[in-house]
Design a protein around this motif. Structure first.
Motif, PDB file in Angstrom:
ATOM      1  N   TYR A 140    -113.284 -87.699  41.786  1.00  0.00           N
ATOM      2  CA  TYR A 140    -113.904 -88.866  41.102  1.00  0.00           C
ATOM      3  C   TYR A 140    -115.014 -89.346  41.706  1.00  0.00           C
ATOM      4  O   TYR A 140    -116.169 -89.867  41.256  1.00  0.00           O
TER       5      TYR A 140
ATOM      6  N   LYS B 127    -119.310 -89.396  33.521  1.00  0.00           N
ATOM      7  CA  LYS B 127    -118.963 -90.677  33.982  1.00  0.00           C
ATOM      8  C   LYS B 127    -119.597 -91.959  33.564  1.00  0.00           C
ATOM      9  O   LYS B 127    -120.937 -91.806  33.516  1.00  0.00           O
TER      10      LYS B 127
ATOM     11  N   VAL C 138    -108.758 -86.707  29.517  1.00  0.00           N
ATOM     12  CA  VAL C 138    -108.933 -86.841  31.000  1.00  0.00           C
ATOM     13  C   VAL C 138    -107.978 -87.812  31.740  1.00  0.00           C
ATOM     14  O   VAL C 138    -107.678 -88.665  31.144  1.00  0.00           O
TER      15      VAL C 138
ATOM     16  N   ILE D  13    -107.395 -89.288  35.671  1.00  0.00           N
ATOM     17  CA  ILE D  13    -107.804 -89.515  37.261  1.00  0.00           C
ATOM     18  C   ILE D  13    -106.565 -90.014  37.992  1.00  0.00           C
ATOM     19  O   ILE D  13    -105.906 -90.725  37.805  1.00  0.00           O
TER      20      ILE D  13
ATOM     21  N   VAL E 195    -110.272 -85.691  39.106  1.00  0.00           N
ATOM     22  CA  VAL E 195    -110.391 -85.712  37.905  1.00  0.00           C
ATOM     23  C   VAL E 195    -109.649 -84.423  37.311  1.00  0.00           C
ATOM     24  O   VAL E 195    -110.230 -83.361  37.801  1.00  0.00           O
TER      25      VAL E 195
END
Length: 106
Positions: free
Chosen positions: A13, A35, A95, A97, A102
């Motif tokens: 990330y 992002k 997605v 995290i 990620v």
């Protein structure tokens, strides 16, 4: 029928720059990873829904939308829907995290 989902780690990330698209390949599928300015990360099919195609990872990001770099279609990063007056949709991917990694769920 039971569907098995797989979490695939794709990037750290902390290495993602905001408002920039990244192209990644999982199996035979090319995925665009974005992002956004609020820190959220979205993944969708890296192909414009326009009949002539286009690569979405090269598009401009504004808020929760990406603009197709070839046809300027506005596409939601949340649900993959093309905004009116144009029509179409691209596949989105979940997605996650966790601990600076990620993951894309396929």
């Amino acid at each position: 029928m039971i569907e098995t989902l797989t979490r695939i780690p794709v990037v750290h990330y902390s290495n993602l720059k905001g408002r920039t698209g990244y192209s990644i390949k999982i199996d035979n599928q090319e995925i665009a990873l974005f992002k956004v300015s609020n820190g959220g990360v979205y993944a969708l099919e890296n192909r414009s829904p326009h009949p002539k195609g286009g690569v979405l990872s090269e598009g401009m990001v504004s808020g929760d939308y990406v603009y197709c770099p070839v046809y300027d279609w506005k596409i939601s990063l949340v649900d993959g829907k093309v905004q009116a007056p144009d029509q179409g949709q691209v596949k989105t991917f979940k997605v996650e995290i966790k601990e600076d990694i990620v993951f894309i769920i396929v």
